[in-house]
Design an enzyme around this catalytic site. Sequence first.
Site, PDB file in Angstrom:
ATOM      1  N   GLU A 103       0.826  -1.210   0.000  1.00  0.00           N
ATOM      2  CA  GLU A 103       0.000   0.000   0.000  1.00  0.00           C
ATOM      3  C   GLU A 103       0.857   1.257   0.000  1.00  0.00           C
ATOM      4  O   GLU A 103       0.570   2.220  -0.716  1.00  0.00           O
ATOM      5  CB  GLU A 103      -0.938   0.000   1.222  1.00  0.00           C
ATOM      6  CG  GLU A 103      -1.848   1.225   1.264  1.00  0.00           C
ATOM      7  CD  GLU A 103      -2.769   1.251   2.473  1.00  0.00           C
ATOM      8  OE1 GLU A 103      -2.729   0.297   3.279  1.00  0.00           O
ATOM      9  OE2 GLU A 103      -3.531   2.236   2.605  1.00  0.00           O
ATOM     10  N   GLU A 144      -9.982   5.636  -0.551  1.00  0.00           N
ATOM     11  CA  GLU A 144      -9.559   4.228  -0.508  1.00  0.00           C
ATOM     12  C   GLU A 144      -9.673   3.694  -1.930  1.00  0.00           C
ATOM     13  O   GLU A 144     -10.759   3.403  -2.424  1.00  0.00           O
ATOM     14  CB  GLU A 144     -10.447   3.431   0.449  1.00  0.00           C
ATOM     15  CG  GLU A 144     -10.242   3.768   1.924  1.00  0.00           C
ATOM     16  CD  GLU A 144      -8.998   3.101   2.531  1.00  0.00           C
ATOM     17  OE1 GLU A 144      -8.221   2.474   1.782  1.00  0.00           O
ATOM     18  OE2 GLU A 144      -8.822   3.239   3.758  1.00  0.00           O
TER      19      GLU A 144
HETATM   20 ZN   LIG Z   1      -4.139   2.726   4.535  1.00  0.00          ZN
END
Ligand SMILES: [Zn+2]
Length: 353
Positions: free
Chosen positions: A56, A176
């Site tokens: 990520e 997100e």
């Molecule tokens: Zn995160």
Amino acid sequence: MLGNPSVRRRTLLAAAAGIAAAPFAARPAFAANPKVYLDPGHGGTDPGAVANGLQEKALTLNIALQIRNILQANYAVDVRMSRTTDATVSLAQRTDDANAWGATIFVSVHINSGGGTGFESYRYLTSDAATVNLHNALHSRVLSGMRTAGSVTDRGLKTANFHVLRESNMPAVLTENLFIDTVSDANLLKSAAFLTATAQGHANGIAAHLGLSAPPPSFSTIVDNTTAGRFTASANWGTSTFSGQRYGADYRFANPVLASDAAWFKVNIPATANYRVDVWHAADPGYSASAPHVVVTAGGNQTVNLDQRTGGGAWRSLGTFNLAAGDYNAVGVSRWTSAAGYVIADAVRVTRV
Ligand SMILES: [Zn+2]
């Protein structure tokens, strides 16, 4: 992957001071650039979510750096980032830095995990109108951007008690961007084109929220008296190489008469807009003290007289004019002057401003 909940500091401070939580900070009168704070999630010792060969922290940095570059290339905006490398930065450091800098908005970029697919975005549990506006602007445009590069599910606009949303003193939104642990999403996140489209969507949303308009596309063109198909003059205009101040191979000259008989420079104007018009001429004591230059503007012809006895061998501005789109004779040098001396026609430059 997200941060920890606690009580919202901004609301507490405002309540303690006996005032309502401050809404969207007004732009100062001197119109300083808006300040965009970009927060690539995680970094350094915190990789964020890891799956399908992806981390990520690397994806969020990739996207955020591209958002910064797009914004800086296209808008009058200041951008600061919580990190620009694979650095460890705490959540408190991120919001403290944005608050100390006086950011106008805060945008945090994350990648989802835990099973699922698609895009969702967050604002704080309670939000002012500016935050809702930022949230709407970002969500729709990020989704549109992503969908230029792949099929993406819209999981909607949500609220959450995340640190970066709660502790930032300005409108803040957290995105997100797909699920790292879902193979189809991960495959999109492995595509450079998808990451760029995601960044472009963020930049579009930020620009829309802040009311930023992109600068006009740059345009500048030069028409010389020898440019094929773009210069016309009657046989009354001679051709000279007398002055070393000439632009290009030669220039044109004519005696003043009480008739226009203009030499014309044809310019292909790409869009109706404002342009600066410059002319280049050789100068000589024997040239015109007041050579009329006609600029064909969207609102009619305007004439600017130029003393061609001095100031030659360089671009001289006639001014800035609103010119209509099209390919037409846009600038002329007229012979119609009572001033003595040859009128000179050499080159014209038109630049969008
Ligand atoms: Zn995160």
